[in-house]
Scaffold this motif. Sequence first.
Motif, short mmCIF file in Angstrom:
data_model
loop_
_atom_site.label_atom_id
_atom_site.label_comp_id
_atom_site.label_asym_id
_atom_site.label_seq_id
_atom_site.Cartn_x
_atom_site.Cartn_y
_atom_site.Cartn_z
N GLY A 105 0.80 -1.22 0.00
CA GLY A 105 0.00 0.00 0.00
C GLY A 105 0.83 1.26 0.00
N THR A 106 1.97 1.19 0.64
CA THR A 106 2.87 2.33 0.72
C THR A 106 3.38 2.74 -0.66
OG1 THR A 106 3.60 1.58 2.89
CG2 THR A 106 5.03 3.12 1.77
N PHE A 107 3.46 1.80 -1.58
CA PHE A 107 4.07 2.07 -2.89
C PHE A 107 3.07 2.41 -3.98
CE2 PHE A 107 7.55 0.16 -0.71
CZ PHE A 107 8.66 0.80 -1.24
N VAL A 108 1.78 2.40 -3.70
CA VAL A 108 0.79 2.67 -4.75
C VAL A 108 1.00 4.07 -5.32
CG1 VAL A 108 -1.66 2.92 -5.27
CG2 VAL A 108 -0.87 1.00 -3.87
N GLN A 109 1.13 5.06 -4.46
CA GLN A 109 1.35 6.43 -4.96
C GLN A 109 2.69 6.53 -5.68
OE1 GLN A 109 0.71 9.46 -2.04
NE2 GLN A 109 1.30 11.10 -3.42
N GLN A 110 3.71 5.89 -5.15
CA GLN A 110 5.03 5.88 -5.78
C GLN A 110 4.97 5.24 -7.16
OE1 GLN A 110 8.01 7.21 -4.42
NE2 GLN A 110 8.60 6.95 -6.54
N PHE A 111 4.13 4.23 -7.28
CA PHE A 111 3.95 3.53 -8.55
C PHE A 111 3.52 4.51 -9.64
CE2 PHE A 111 2.17 0.62 -11.61
CZ PHE A 111 2.97 -0.50 -11.48
N VAL A 112 2.62 5.44 -9.32
CA VAL A 112 2.18 6.46 -10.28
C VAL A 112 3.38 7.28 -10.74
CG1 VAL A 112 0.74 8.51 -10.62
CG2 VAL A 112 -0.16 6.56 -9.36
N THR A 113 4.24 7.65 -9.82
CA THR A 113 5.43 8.42 -10.18
C THR A 113 6.32 7.64 -11.13
OG1 THR A 113 5.36 9.54 -8.04
CG2 THR A 113 7.44 9.65 -9.25
N TRP A 114 6.53 6.37 -10.85
CA TRP A 114 7.35 5.55 -11.73
C TRP A 114 6.73 5.50 -13.12
CZ3 TRP A 114 7.59 0.92 -7.85
CH2 TRP A 114 8.47 1.22 -6.81
N TYR A 115 5.44 5.35 -13.17
CA TYR A 115 4.71 5.29 -14.45
C TYR A 115 4.85 6.62 -15.19
CZ TYR A 115 0.72 4.53 -17.61
OH TYR A 115 -0.09 4.39 -18.71
N GLU A 116 4.66 7.71 -14.48
CA GLU A 116 4.74 9.04 -15.11
C GLU A 116 6.16 9.39 -15.54
OE1 GLU A 116 3.00 11.57 -12.15
OE2 GLU A 116 0.96 11.24 -12.93
N ASP A 117 7.14 8.80 -14.89
CA ASP A 117 8.54 9.04 -15.25
C ASP A 117 8.98 8.23 -16.46
OD1 ASP A 117 8.84 10.89 -13.24
OD2 ASP A 117 9.93 9.55 -11.88
N ASP A 118 8.03 7.59 -17.12
CA ASP A 118 8.28 6.83 -18.35
C ASP A 118 9.24 5.66 -18.18
OD1 ASP A 118 6.53 8.33 -19.95
OD2 ASP A 118 8.07 9.86 -20.28
N HIS A 119 9.20 5.04 -17.01
CA HIS A 119 9.97 3.81 -16.85
C HIS A 119 9.30 2.72 -17.67
CE1 HIS A 119 12.90 4.99 -13.86
NE2 HIS A 119 11.95 5.67 -13.24
N THR A 120 10.09 1.82 -18.20
CA THR A 120 9.54 0.72 -18.98
C THR A 120 8.81 -0.25 -18.04
OG1 THR A 120 11.47 -0.72 -18.75
CG2 THR A 120 11.48 0.87 -20.61
N ASP A 121 7.95 -1.06 -18.63
CA ASP A 121 7.27 -2.08 -17.85
C ASP A 121 8.28 -2.97 -17.14
OD1 ASP A 121 5.04 -0.98 -19.04
OD2 ASP A 121 4.37 -2.84 -20.00
N ASP A 122 9.32 -3.37 -17.86
CA ASP A 122 10.34 -4.24 -17.26
C ASP A 122 11.03 -3.57 -16.08
OD1 ASP A 122 9.78 -6.31 -19.00
OD2 ASP A 122 11.42 -5.83 -20.38
N GLU A 123 11.35 -2.28 -16.21
CA GLU A 123 11.99 -1.55 -15.10
C GLU A 123 11.07 -1.50 -13.89
OE1 GLU A 123 14.92 1.71 -17.24
OE2 GLU A 123 12.77 2.16 -17.12
N ILE A 124 9.80 -1.19 -14.12
CA ILE A 124 8.84 -1.10 -13.02
C ILE A 124 8.66 -2.46 -12.35
CG2 ILE A 124 6.41 -0.71 -12.45
CD1 ILE A 124 6.45 1.56 -14.57
N LEU A 125 8.53 -3.50 -13.14
CA LEU A 125 8.35 -4.83 -12.56
C LEU A 125 9.60 -5.30 -11.83
CD1 LEU A 125 6.27 -6.51 -15.40
CD2 LEU A 125 5.45 -5.68 -13.16
N LYS A 126 10.77 -4.94 -12.33
CA LYS A 126 12.03 -5.29 -11.67
C LYS A 126 12.12 -4.61 -10.31
CE LYS A 126 16.31 -6.67 -11.16
NZ LYS A 126 16.65 -8.05 -10.89
#
Length: 174
Positions: A105-126
Amino acid sequence: MKKTEIRNILIEANLNSFVIALFDEVEDLRNYNFYDCFRPANFITERFNEEDKQKYNLDRYVFLFETMDDNLEFLVYDRELKGYIRYHIDEARPFSNYEVLTWDGTFVQQFVTWYEDDHTDDEILKICDLFGLKYGREMLESIKENLGTSYTMEQTNHWINDTIEKINGRLKNK
């Protein structure tokens, strides 16, 4: 609280070895194409006097990591509820006025930032894997499906709250 005591809390919370390596400062998010926003916060508690220790109730709440530069946000562990708070020190609100989240739950908001920063799917999943996040793939699919590439702050906040609910990521509301 000494650094070794904080480290033991990370171990007791059963966090991935990567998180402990970040705390030990032998690992760095920049090695994975992410900015370094997860640094041990023990330096701040070393500056607290007795009045601060009472004010912040440091017997219950433990500052783990600085999650934004310039001491803007900290990840704090609630020893009683065994959950996490994203604490904004400049707001001067008591910890009891924050929601307490699970690790994921702590990372849900951070996840949006990663997505908006144009990280690839592989980078986000890693990075999700390294942090030991159970719902990385589901969040990635959900954010693409529900937010796409153009969305408002209101839609983002709705997605964050909805996702936290879906993953049972909230231990205590504000």
